[in-house]
Design a protein around this motif. Structure first.
Motif, short mmCIF file in Angstrom:
data_model
loop_
_atom_site.label_atom_id
_atom_site.label_comp_id
_atom_site.label_asym_id
_atom_site.label_seq_id
_atom_site.Cartn_x
_atom_site.Cartn_y
_atom_site.Cartn_z
N ALA A 51 0.81 -1.22 0.00
CA ALA A 51 0.00 0.00 0.00
C ALA A 51 0.84 1.27 0.00
O ALA A 51 0.33 2.35 -0.26
CB ALA A 51 -0.92 0.00 1.22
N ALA A 52 2.14 1.16 0.31
CA ALA A 52 2.99 2.34 0.36
C ALA A 52 3.34 2.80 -1.05
O ALA A 52 3.53 1.99 -1.96
CB ALA A 52 4.26 2.04 1.14
N MET A 53 3.46 4.12 -1.23
CA MET A 53 3.83 4.67 -2.52
C MET A 53 5.25 4.28 -2.89
O MET A 53 5.56 4.02 -4.05
CB MET A 53 3.68 6.20 -2.50
N VAL A 54 6.15 4.24 -1.88
CA VAL A 54 7.54 3.85 -2.09
C VAL A 54 7.87 2.76 -1.10
O VAL A 54 7.77 2.96 0.12
CB VAL A 54 8.49 5.04 -1.91
N ASP A 55 8.26 1.59 -1.59
CA ASP A 55 8.59 0.45 -0.74
C ASP A 55 10.01 0.61 -0.23
O ASP A 55 10.97 0.49 -0.98
CB ASP A 55 8.45 -0.85 -1.55
N LEU A 56 10.16 0.86 1.07
CA LEU A 56 11.49 1.07 1.65
C LEU A 56 12.01 -0.14 2.40
O LEU A 56 13.02 -0.07 3.09
CB LEU A 56 11.46 2.29 2.58
N SER A 57 11.35 -1.28 2.25
CA SER A 57 11.84 -2.52 2.85
C SER A 57 12.31 -3.51 1.78
O SER A 57 12.64 -4.65 2.10
CB SER A 57 10.76 -3.17 3.72
N LYS A 58 12.31 -3.07 0.53
CA LYS A 58 12.83 -3.93 -0.54
C LYS A 58 14.35 -3.95 -0.53
O LYS A 58 14.98 -5.00 -0.68
CB LYS A 58 12.32 -3.42 -1.89
N LYS A 59 14.94 -2.80 -0.31
CA LYS A 59 16.39 -2.64 -0.40
C LYS A 59 17.10 -2.89 0.92
O LYS A 59 18.26 -3.30 0.94
CB LYS A 59 16.70 -1.23 -0.91
N PHE A 60 16.42 -2.61 2.04
CA PHE A 60 17.05 -2.71 3.35
C PHE A 60 16.15 -3.47 4.33
O PHE A 60 14.94 -3.54 4.17
CB PHE A 60 17.34 -1.32 3.92
N GLY A 61 16.78 -4.00 5.37
CA GLY A 61 16.06 -4.67 6.44
C GLY A 61 16.25 -6.17 6.42
O GLY A 61 16.19 -6.80 5.37
N CYS A 62 16.46 -6.76 7.60
CA CYS A 62 16.53 -8.21 7.72
C CYS A 62 15.13 -8.76 7.90
O CYS A 62 14.20 -8.05 8.30
CB CYS A 62 17.42 -8.61 8.89
N ALA A 63 14.96 -10.04 7.62
CA ALA A 63 13.67 -10.68 7.85
C ALA A 63 13.45 -10.85 9.36
O ALA A 63 14.41 -11.01 10.12
CB ALA A 63 13.64 -12.05 7.16
N PRO A 64 12.20 -10.78 9.82
CA PRO A 64 11.95 -10.94 11.25
C PRO A 64 12.55 -12.21 11.84
O PRO A 64 13.03 -12.19 12.99
CB PRO A 64 10.41 -10.96 11.34
N GLU A 65 12.56 -13.28 11.06
CA GLU A 65 13.11 -14.54 11.58
C GLU A 65 14.62 -14.53 11.70
O GLU A 65 15.21 -15.43 12.30
CB GLU A 65 12.66 -15.71 10.70
N GLU A 66 15.28 -13.50 11.17
CA GLU A 66 16.74 -13.38 11.29
C GLU A 66 17.17 -12.56 12.50
O GLU A 66 18.35 -12.53 12.84
CB GLU A 66 17.31 -12.73 10.03
#
Length: 388
Positions: A158-173
């Motif tokens: 739903a976000a206009m710009v996806d800012l979790s595509k390039k950065f961020g670890c998965a919750p399980e990590e």
């Protein structure tokens, strides 16, 4: 394109009286300062900041400098007592020029060169964001001087710009990375996330808060040094459709989710767009016009390579205003460069303009001047301040 194609439905505000107070104000500014202009209304920024503070009373606000890194804007945020979200040496230098302490910043770029880390530490920054083991290892030489937030990815369609595509670890990590940091002698102080820019609702914020709450509680059950900071990022929306955004209502689910957290946790947010978008207005002048293939073409002295760059890089469409009335025609609004991509609005229905007329762009404070280029060596729009 043909004249009978569907007319673009982007917002276009038409003044019925060309000589009203608003039109006269903009004409006076152009007479004094020239064109194009960006007019920064400092009082609007103050109002936005205080409204978000009221909507999130337990959260410390760190202005995302990248949204619009102008000294005049930094000055107002400084006056308001806000913190600063920085991501580069250039942004640090901007704050240094205002004698703003690095202690009032968080360095949120997850990927950093060693020189950038050393520059940030010299500046006085102590809170850094990482999202993987390689970045943790870079901090080992400075582990006694840094506090670390681990960025977690929460993708939002739903976000206009996806800012979790390039950065961020998965919750399980998360749990393993916290253990890796502990083995390296680095203290992870908490978690951070950014659910994306220009969110349509707060549901993804709530999901991320609840998941981070769960992760932090599970880790704290056995950790020697508990996690106690949660950075909820940005994503608070700007009113590009001029429908009126009730930020208190938007944040109500976020407040409810945050109320479930331990009271001694430190809460941070990184607003940019919501704060600065409505505080800056673009003023451009029609430098030329023509009629081709059934369309009225108008050529402005600012465009996609300048203040309207956010239409390419930020996926935003800005409300437009002209001070003409009368019959509407299929029209195209173009920028000043020689590149055909430099088009602000296509197939838009509007009254006929004349050379020298003004076109006003509203909600143009965020990711506009920040992403401009110098293509064709055309000068930048001049930023002026009102209500300082």
């Amino acid at each position: 394109m043909l004249p009978n194609e569907k007319i673009d439905q982007r917002p276009l505000l038409i003044n019925a009286e060309p000589d009203n107070a608003s039109a006269e104000f903009y004409r006076q500014q152009v007479a004094i300062h020239g064109s194009p202009l960006l007019i920064f209304n400092a009082q609007v920024l103050r109002n936005q900041f205080k409204a978000l503070q009221s909507a999130l009373p337990e959260v410390d606000l760190y202005y995302a400098v990248k949204a619009h890194p102008d000294p005049e804007i930094i000055h107002v945020i400084d006056q308001l007592g806000g913190g600063f979200d920085i991501a580069s040496a250039g942004e640090m230098n901007l704050l240094l020029a205002h004698k703003i302490s690095g202690r009032r910043t968080i360095h949120t770029h997850p990927i950093k060169k060693d020189q950038e880390i050393r520059d940030a530490l010299r500046f006085g920054a102590t809170t850094f964001v990482v999202d993987n083991l390689h970045e943790l290892k870079k901090l080992v030489p400075y582990r006694s001087r840094v506090g670390v937030l681990l960025r977690v990815s929460f993708r939002s369609a739903a976000a206009m710009v996806d800012l979790s595509k390039k950065f961020g670890c998965a919750p399980e990590e998360v749990e393993q990375l916290v253990k890796d940091a502990d083995d390296l002698g680095i203290h992870i102080k908490g978690l951070s996330f950014h659910v994306g820019s220009q969110c349509t609702d707060a549901s993804k914020h709530v999901e991320a808060i609840e998941k981070c709450h769960q992760l932090m509680q599970e880790i704290n059950a056995t950790a020697n040094k508990p996690l106690s900071i949660l950075d909820i990022g940005g994503g608070f929306p700007a009113d590009y459709e001029l429908q009126g955004i009730d930020i208190n209502a938007f944040c109500a689910p976020i407040r409810a989710a945050l109320a479930q957290l331990p009271q001694d946790w430190h809460l941070i947010a990184e607003p940019g767009r919501y704060l600065i978008a409505p505080a800056v207005t673009s003023v451009t002048t029609v430098a030329g016009k023509s009629k081709r293939n059934g369309y009225h073409w108008y050529y402005l002295d600012d465009g996609i390579y300048g203040s309207y760059s956010g239409q390419l890089f930020d996926h935003a469409i800005y409300p437009l205003e002209v001070f003409r009335d009368g019959e509407h025609y299929p029209s195209i609004i173009a920028g000043p460069t020689c590149d055909s991509i430099d088009v602000v609005a296509e197939n838009i229905s509007m009254p006929e303009l004349e050379i020298g007329d003004l076109l006003i762009g509203h909600q143009m404070g965020a990711y506009t001047a920040a992403t401009k280029t110098r293509f064709n060596s055309i000068p930048d729009a001049k930023l002026i301040v009102i209500n300082d």
